[in-house]
Design an enzyme around this catalytic site. Structure first.
Site, PDB file in Angstrom:
ATOM      1  N   ASP A   1       0.838  -1.204   0.000  1.00 29.55           N
ATOM      2  CA  ASP A   1       0.000   0.000   0.000  1.00 29.55           C
ATOM      3  C   ASP A   1       0.871   1.250   0.000  1.00 29.55           C
ATOM      4  O   ASP A   1       1.833   1.350   0.777  1.00 29.55           O
ATOM      5  CB  ASP A   1      -0.885   0.031   1.238  1.00 29.55           C
ATOM      6  CG  ASP A   1      -1.846  -1.146   1.292  1.00 29.55           C
ATOM      7  OD1 ASP A   1      -2.169  -1.689   0.222  1.00 29.55           O
ATOM      8  OD2 ASP A   1      -2.258  -1.519   2.411  1.00 29.55           O
TER       9      ASP A   1
ATOM     10  N   ASP B   1      -0.480  -3.420  -4.498  1.00 31.38           N
ATOM     11  CA  ASP B   1      -1.776  -3.586  -3.836  1.00 31.38           C
ATOM     12  C   ASP B   1      -2.515  -2.249  -3.892  1.00 31.38           C
ATOM     13  O   ASP B   1      -2.615  -1.639  -4.949  1.00 31.38           O
ATOM     14  CB  ASP B   1      -1.583  -4.072  -2.401  1.00 31.38           C
ATOM     15  CG  ASP B   1      -2.869  -4.661  -1.820  1.00 31.38           C
ATOM     16  OD1 ASP B   1      -3.857  -4.801  -2.558  1.00 31.38           O
ATOM     17  OD2 ASP B   1      -2.885  -4.976  -0.624  1.00 31.38           O
TER      18      ASP B   1
ATOM     19  N   ASP C   1      -5.381   2.615   1.711  1.00 30.77           N
ATOM     20  CA  ASP C   1      -6.162   1.584   2.384  1.00 30.77           C
ATOM     21  C   ASP C   1      -6.373   1.888   3.866  1.00 30.77           C
ATOM     22  O   ASP C   1      -5.476   2.414   4.546  1.00 30.77           O
ATOM     23  CB  ASP C   1      -5.459   0.232   2.270  1.00 30.77           C
ATOM     24  CG  ASP C   1      -5.709  -0.440   0.931  1.00 30.77           C
ATOM     25  OD1 ASP C   1      -6.226   0.231   0.016  1.00 30.77           O
ATOM     26  OD2 ASP C   1      -5.376  -1.638   0.791  1.00 30.77           O
TER      27      ASP C   1
ATOM     28  N   ARG D   1     -11.975  -0.262  -6.931  1.00 31.31           N
ATOM     29  CA  ARG D   1     -11.775   0.260  -5.573  1.00 31.31           C
ATOM     30  C   ARG D   1     -11.457   1.755  -5.575  1.00 31.31           C
ATOM     31  O   ARG D   1     -10.375   2.186  -5.191  1.00 31.31           O
ATOM     32  CB  ARG D   1     -10.673  -0.506  -4.840  1.00 31.31           C
ATOM     33  CG  ARG D   1     -10.930  -1.985  -4.723  1.00 31.31           C
ATOM     34  CD  ARG D   1      -9.911  -2.674  -3.829  1.00 31.31           C
ATOM     35  NE  ARG D   1     -10.184  -4.099  -3.725  1.00 31.31           N
ATOM     36  CZ  ARG D   1      -9.511  -4.946  -2.948  1.00 31.31           C
ATOM     37  NH1 ARG D   1      -8.522  -4.492  -2.197  1.00 31.31           N
ATOM     38  NH2 ARG D   1      -9.831  -6.232  -2.919  1.00 31.31           N
TER      39      ARG D   1
END
Length: 520
Positions: A161, A190, A194, A243
Site C-alpha cells: 500500500d 496492492d 487503504d 476500488r
C-alpha cells in the site's frame, strides 16, 4: 478477479513515464510549509491539525524522518517534518527511542500523534517505500509523491500500500499527494490508499491516484465494519481497475472527484456501507457506482454527478450496478460545512489543483482554483536543529464590548461538571474543560458578527494548561491564528457567525473560564 491493468497501462505508462521523468528533471514549484486546514470528516472528533504549534525540522532521508519522531520529548509532542528529496529503502532505517516505534523499509507512524509530514523545496518522493499509520491520531500528510510500493517482488514495503492505515487510527488528513503504481496485483502492487481495523475521521483531498489495479479500500473484509467517516474530494482517479474506493460498512462522503479510465468498477459500496456521492465527473469508465463482487449490499445517495461515456453491466448474483440511471437508495447526513463545485468544471479544477507540487492550490467552491498564502519555506536544515514553535499570546486587559456575552456556545465535548456556557458568563470561577486533553469550544451568533480580537482566560490557579491551539472561522474552516497558551489573540477583522478555539495539545486538563470576543 482478472488484472487487465498491466496490459492497459502499457501504452498509458509509456506516456506517464516520460511525463514523470520530465517532472523530475525540471524545476518543481516551491511548496509552502503546512498550509491550509483540514476539510471533511477530518474536521470532526476534535479536528485534525497534525504538528501545528510544534517544532519544525527538515529531513532528506527516511532515517532522518524517524530520527525526528524519536527525538521528541514524547510520542504526542507536536512536530512538523519538512521533507525534500527521494526517500527510499537505502536511506530508511529503524531508529529507536521512547517517543517512536519505527521499522526498516517503511515510514512508520505507529503509536504516535500530532505529526505533519509535508514535502517542500524541490519536492519529496517516497520511491518504492510506503507510509504506514497504526494506532495513531492527528496526522497530516501533505505535498508528497509515493510511487511503486510492492507487496511481492523486490523491494517490498507496507504490504504493497502506498498509504496504509490500520488498528485504531483517528483523524488523518492526506492532502495534495500523488499516489501511483505501475500495474496491478499480478505485478506486485496492492492498494494506493487503504484503511482497516478501526480507522475513522479521515479526509483525502486534492490528490492523484493512478496506474494501479486497486485505488483503495475501507475495511479488509465483509466483517471489518469498524471503519468510517471518510471524505474524498477533489481527487483524480486515473487508469485504475477498481476500488475508488471499496467501502465495507461505515459512511463516506465523495464529492468533486474526477474519475477517468476505471476499467472494472469504481465506487463499490457494500456490506452496509453508505456513501454520499455529489458532483463527481466520471469519464470513459465502467460500473462507476454500485455493489460489486458480493451479495452483501451497500447504499448510496447521489446528486449532481456527470457520467461521460460510462458503461454499465447487467445486474447479477454478485453485481448490483447503480446505473445506467443512478438513483439514491439511502440518505446520509454530513455534519460539516462544504462547498460544491459544479460537476461540469471538476475536470479542470482537479487538473489545476490535485497532486503534489501544485502549490497546494484549492478550489473556492465556485470552480476557481486559489493559491493559498505561503508559509515559511526555508527552515534551518537538519532534523536535530528545530526552529521554535509559535509563542504564547500576550495576556492583558481588554477594552470594548465582549460580544460573547449573550451569544451562544458549543463544543466538541465537555468534562463532568463543566459547561459550554461557562465561557461566556463573565465569571472566572466557572469554566469549560474538554473530556480529554484536546477539544474545541465555540462562540456563535444568530447573524454575521465582526470579530478582530479574542481573549482566552483560564481560571485562577490553573494557568499554563493550554498548549498549542488554532482559532478557526467555523463558517469557512479558515485558520485565523495559531499559537500556544492563553491570552489575547488578534487577527484581521472577520465577519462570521461562529468562531472556534481548538486545543491541539495540553499539559493536564485544559480549562477555559472565558472565551471573550471583540470587534477591535
Amino acid at each position: 478477479m482478472r488484472r487487465p491493468v498491466a496490459l492497459r497501462l502499457s501504452a498509458a505508462l509509456a506516456t506517464t513515464a516520460v511525463g514523470a521523468a520530465i517532472c523530475v528533471a525540471l524545476p518543481i514549484p516551491q511548496a509552502s510549509a503546512a498550509t491550509g486546514s483540514a476539510t471533511g470528516f477530518a474536521t470532526q472528533n476534535g479536528g485534525t491539525t497534525g504538528g501545528t504549534g510544534g517544532q519544525t525540522v527538515r529531513a532528506t532521508t527516511g532515517t532522518a524522518i524517524h530520527t525526528a519522531l524519536c527525538t521528541r520529548p514524547s510520542s504526542s509532542t507536536p512536530i512538523i517534518i519538512q521533507v525534500e528529496g527521494t526517500i527510499n529503502h537505502g536511506n530508511t532505517s529503524k531508529v529507536s527511542g521512547d517517543s517512536c516505534n519505527t521499522a526498516d523499509g517503511v515510514i512508520e507512524l505507529k503509536q504516535i500523534s500530532n505529526v505533519t509530514i509535508i514535502g517542500v523545496g524541490s519536492g519529496a518522493i517516497f520511491d518504492q517505500l510506503g507510509i504506514h499509520i497504526r494506532d495513531s491520531s492527528n496526522i497530516v500528510i501533505q505535498n508528497v509523491t509515493i510511487r511503486n510500493v510492492k507487496k511481492s517482488g523486490s523491494p517490498t514495503s507496507n504490504g504493497g500500500d502506498a498509504i496504509g492505515m490500520e488498528s485504531t487510527v483517528r483523524n488523518v488528513w492526506v492532502d495534495h499527494v500523488t499516489l501511483e503504481a505501475s500495474g496491478g496485483e499480478d505485478e506486485g502492487f496492492d492498494g494506493l490508499f487503504d484503511m482497516k481495523d478501526n480507522v475513522q475521521y479521515v479526509t483525502l483531498s486534492y490528490s492523484i491516484l493512478r496506474n494501479s489495479g486497486r485505488g483503495g479500500l475501507v475495511g479488509s473484509s465483509e466483517s471489518d465494519r469498524s471503519n468510517g467517516f471518510i471524505t474524498y474530494h477533489h481527487n483524480l482517479y486515473e487508469n485504475i481497475d477498481s476500488r475508488t474506493p471499496l467501502l465495507r460498512g461505515g459512511i463516506a462522503h465523495i464529492y468533486n472527484n474526477h474519475y477517468v479510465n476505471l476499467y472494472e468498477s469504481g465506487i463499490n459500496s457494500r456490506a452496509g456501507a453508505r456513501a454520499k456521492v455529489d458532483n463527481n465527473y466520471f469519464k470513459n469508465s465502467k460500473d462507476v457506482l454500485g455493489t460489486f463482487y458480493t451479495s452483501e449490499r451497500g447504499y448510496w445517495q447521489v446528486s449532481g454527478n456527470t457520467f461521460d461515456n460510462v458503461t454499465w453491466s447487467s445486474p447479477g448474483t454478485d453485481n448490483y450496478p447503480a446505473g445506467p440511471n443512478p438513483q439514491s437508495n439511502t440518505t446520509v447526513s454530513i455534519p460539516y460545512s462544504y462547498r460544491l463545485d459544479g460537476a461540469n468544471c471538476v475536470p479542470d479544477v482537479v487538473r489545476q489543483t490535485a497532486g503534489a507540487n501544485k502549490g497546494l492550490r484549492v478550489s473556492d467552491g465556485n470552480c476557481t482554483p486559489q493559491t493559498p498564502t505561503p508559509g515559511p519555506t526555508s527552515p534551518t536544515p537538519g532534523p536535530t536543529s528545530p526552529t521554535p514553535g509559535p509563542t504564547s499570546p500576550t495576556p492583558g486587559p481588554t477594552s470594548g464590548t465582549n460580544l460573547s456575552i449573550g451569544a451562544g456556545s458549543d463544543g466538541s465535548s465537555k468534562a463532568d461538571g463543566t459547561s459550554y456556557g461557562n465561557v461566556r458568563d463573565g465569571s472566572l470561577s466557572t469554566y469549560w474543560s474538554p473530556a480529554g486533553a484536546t477539544g474545541s469550544i465555540s462562540i456563535k451568533w444568530g447573524s454575521a458578527t465582526r470579530v478582530a480580537r479574542v481573549v482566552i482566560r483560564e481560571p485562577s490557579g490553573t494557568q499554563g494548561s493550554i498548549g498549542s491551539w488554532q482559532l478557526v472561522n467555523h463558517d469557512t474552516g479558515a485558520v485565523l491564528a495559531s499559537g500556544s497558551g492563553a491570552g489575547t489573540i488578534t487577527f484581521s477583522p472577520t465577519s462570521l457567525t461562529k468562531i472556534t478555539f481548538k486545543i491541539n495539545s495540553s499539559s493536564g486538563a485544559p480549562r477555559i473560564a472565558e472565551f471573550e470576543t471583540y470587534a477591535g
